[in-house]
Scaffold this motif. Structure first.
Motif, PDB file in Angstrom:
ATOM      1  N   ALA A 141      13.053  -0.082  17.550  1.00 18.87           N
ATOM      2  CA  ALA A 141      13.157   1.062  16.642  1.00 18.87           C
ATOM      3  C   ALA A 141      12.814   0.572  15.246  1.00 18.87           C
ATOM      4  O   ALA A 141      13.154  -0.553  14.871  1.00 18.87           O
ATOM      5  N   LEU A 142      12.130   1.411  14.489  1.00 21.19           N
ATOM      6  CA  LEU A 142      11.711   1.062  13.140  1.00 21.19           C
ATOM      7  C   LEU A 142      12.215   2.093  12.148  1.00 21.19           C
ATOM      8  O   LEU A 142      12.315   3.275  12.469  1.00 21.19           O
ATOM      9  N   LEU A 143      12.495   1.628  10.940  1.00 21.43           N
ATOM     10  CA  LEU A 143      12.845   2.531   9.849  1.00 21.43           C
ATOM     11  C   LEU A 143      11.719   2.456   8.831  1.00 21.43           C
ATOM     12  O   LEU A 143      11.376   1.375   8.360  1.00 21.43           O
ATOM     13  N   VAL A 144      11.140   3.592   8.520  1.00 23.76           N
ATOM     14  CA  VAL A 144      10.094   3.676   7.513  1.00 23.76           C
ATOM     15  C   VAL A 144      10.733   4.266   6.265  1.00 23.76           C
ATOM     16  O   VAL A 144      11.326   5.342   6.317  1.00 23.76           O
ATOM     17  N   SER A 145      10.670   3.524   5.161  1.00 24.06           N
ATOM     18  CA  SER A 145      11.383   3.923   3.951  1.00 24.06           C
ATOM     19  C   SER A 145      10.633   3.506   2.693  1.00 24.06           C
ATOM     20  O   SER A 145       9.579   2.883   2.759  1.00 24.06           O
ATOM     21  N   GLY A 146      11.210   3.833   1.528  1.00 24.01           N
ATOM     22  CA  GLY A 146      10.718   3.349   0.251  1.00 24.01           C
ATOM     23  C   GLY A 146       9.796   4.281  -0.503  1.00 24.01           C
ATOM     24  O   GLY A 146       9.611   4.111  -1.697  1.00 24.01           O
ATOM     25  N   ARG A 147       9.206   5.265   0.157  1.00 29.99           N
ATOM     26  CA  ARG A 147       8.287   6.160  -0.560  1.00 29.99           C
ATOM     27  C   ARG A 147       9.085   7.189  -1.349  1.00 29.99           C
ATOM     28  O   ARG A 147      10.054   7.753  -0.860  1.00 29.99           O
ATOM     29  N   ASP A 148       8.648   7.438  -2.569  1.00 31.78           N
ATOM     30  CA  ASP A 148       9.272   8.448  -3.419  1.00 31.78           C
ATOM     31  C   ASP A 148       9.183   9.798  -2.697  1.00 31.78           C
ATOM     32  O   ASP A 148       8.092  10.239  -2.339  1.00 31.78           O
ATOM     33  N   PRO A 149      10.325  10.474  -2.464  1.00 29.51           N
ATOM     34  CA  PRO A 149      10.320  11.748  -1.727  1.00 29.51           C
ATOM     35  C   PRO A 149       9.439  12.822  -2.367  1.00 29.51           C
ATOM     36  O   PRO A 149       9.022  13.758  -1.699  1.00 29.51           O
ATOM     37  N   ALA A 150       9.149  12.701  -3.652  1.00 29.84           N
ATOM     38  CA  ALA A 150       8.313  13.700  -4.333  1.00 29.84           C
ATOM     39  C   ALA A 150       6.823  13.462  -4.086  1.00 29.84           C
ATOM     40  O   ALA A 150       6.008  14.337  -4.364  1.00 29.84           O
ATOM     41  N   ASN A 184       3.187  12.686  -2.014  1.00 23.80           N
ATOM     42  CA  ASN A 184       2.485  13.229  -0.856  1.00 23.80           C
ATOM     43  C   ASN A 184       2.850  12.478   0.427  1.00 23.80           C
ATOM     44  O   ASN A 184       2.916  11.247   0.434  1.00 23.80           O
ATOM     45  N   LEU A 185       3.092  13.246   1.487  1.00 28.18           N
ATOM     46  CA  LEU A 185       3.373  12.743   2.833  1.00 28.18           C
ATOM     47  C   LEU A 185       4.707  12.022   3.014  1.00 28.18           C
ATOM     48  O   LEU A 185       4.977  11.503   4.091  1.00 28.18           O
ATOM     49  N   ALA A 186       5.553  11.994   2.002  1.00 27.81           N
ATOM     50  CA  ALA A 186       6.843  11.307   2.138  1.00 27.81           C
ATOM     51  C   ALA A 186       7.644  11.878   3.300  1.00 27.81           C
ATOM     52  O   ALA A 186       8.142  11.133   4.151  1.00 27.81           O
ATOM     53  N   GLN A 187       7.766  13.204   3.368  1.00 27.86           N
ATOM     54  CA  GLN A 187       8.544  13.831   4.442  1.00 27.86           C
ATOM     55  C   GLN A 187       7.954  13.523   5.809  1.00 27.86           C
ATOM     56  O   GLN A 187       8.672  13.334   6.777  1.00 27.86           O
ATOM     57  N   ARG A 188       6.646  13.495   5.881  1.00 21.93           N
ATOM     58  CA  ARG A 188       5.966  13.257   7.154  1.00 21.93           C
ATOM     59  C   ARG A 188       6.155  11.820   7.634  1.00 21.93           C
ATOM     60  O   ARG A 188       6.333  11.566   8.819  1.00 21.93           O
ATOM     61  N   LEU A 189       6.126  10.865   6.721  1.00 16.90           N
ATOM     62  CA  LEU A 189       6.131   9.453   7.098  1.00 16.90           C
ATOM     63  C   LEU A 189       7.516   8.820   7.214  1.00 16.90           C
ATOM     64  O   LEU A 189       7.753   8.010   8.109  1.00 16.90           O
ATOM     65  N   LEU A 190       8.414   9.158   6.308  1.00 15.31           N
ATOM     66  CA  LEU A 190       9.714   8.488   6.264  1.00 15.31           C
ATOM     67  C   LEU A 190      10.589   8.869   7.448  1.00 15.31           C
ATOM     68  O   LEU A 190      10.584  10.011   7.887  1.00 15.31           O
ATOM     69  N   GLY A 191      11.336   7.894   7.969  1.00 13.72           N
ATOM     70  CA  GLY A 191      12.265   8.200   9.051  1.00 13.72           C
ATOM     71  C   GLY A 191      12.326   7.122  10.112  1.00 13.72           C
ATOM     72  O   GLY A 191      11.880   5.990   9.921  1.00 13.72           O
TER      73      GLY A 191
END
Length: 133
Positions: free
Chosen positions: A10-19, A21-28
């Protein structure tokens, strides 16, 4: 030896500023699929709202986030031929929504140890609702 996750990474993708582009799509949270690509694992975001995959593209020698493992376009990518996505040392380049990719030095992929999950991270997962019977 097996992990608490049944041996699936399992991987955690993090660190991108939520504001950004694509933060919601990528993070998680991403979980390894049973399939591989070029002998490397394929990861799928544990969110059924929009399919997002992390896989290796042998032709371009890069790790990439995309909506399908066969999709030509990608949301994010990093050109690093060797290793696994959590071993990447170069900055990920993320699509800006226009025509180019911008480096995001804060964006990172971390492998999770099922026996030692981070306590300071909250993951929201969207799953489809079952129709009422």
């Amino acid at each position: 030896e097996t992990s608490g996750g049944g041996g699936r990474d399992a991987l955690l993708v993090s660190g991108r500023d939520p504001a950004k582009n694509l933060a919601q799509r990528l993070l998680g949270l991403y979980v390894a699929e049973a399939s591989t690509r070029g002998g490397r694992p394929v990861f799928r975001k544990a969110d059924h709202e929009k399919a997002t995959f992390l896989c290796f593209n042998e032709e371009k020698a890069n790790w990439r986030f995309t909506s399908s493992i066969d999709e030509k376009k990608e949301f994010a990518k990093v050109k690093q031929a060797g290793g696994l996505p959590w071993e990447v040392t170069k900055p990920w380049r993320i699509y800006d929504g226009e025509k180019t990719y911008e480096e995001d030095p804060d964006f990172k992929v971390t492998r999770l140890d099922a026996d030692r999950l981070p306590s300071d991270v909250e993951v929201e997962v969207n799953v489809p609702l079952l129709p009422a019977s």
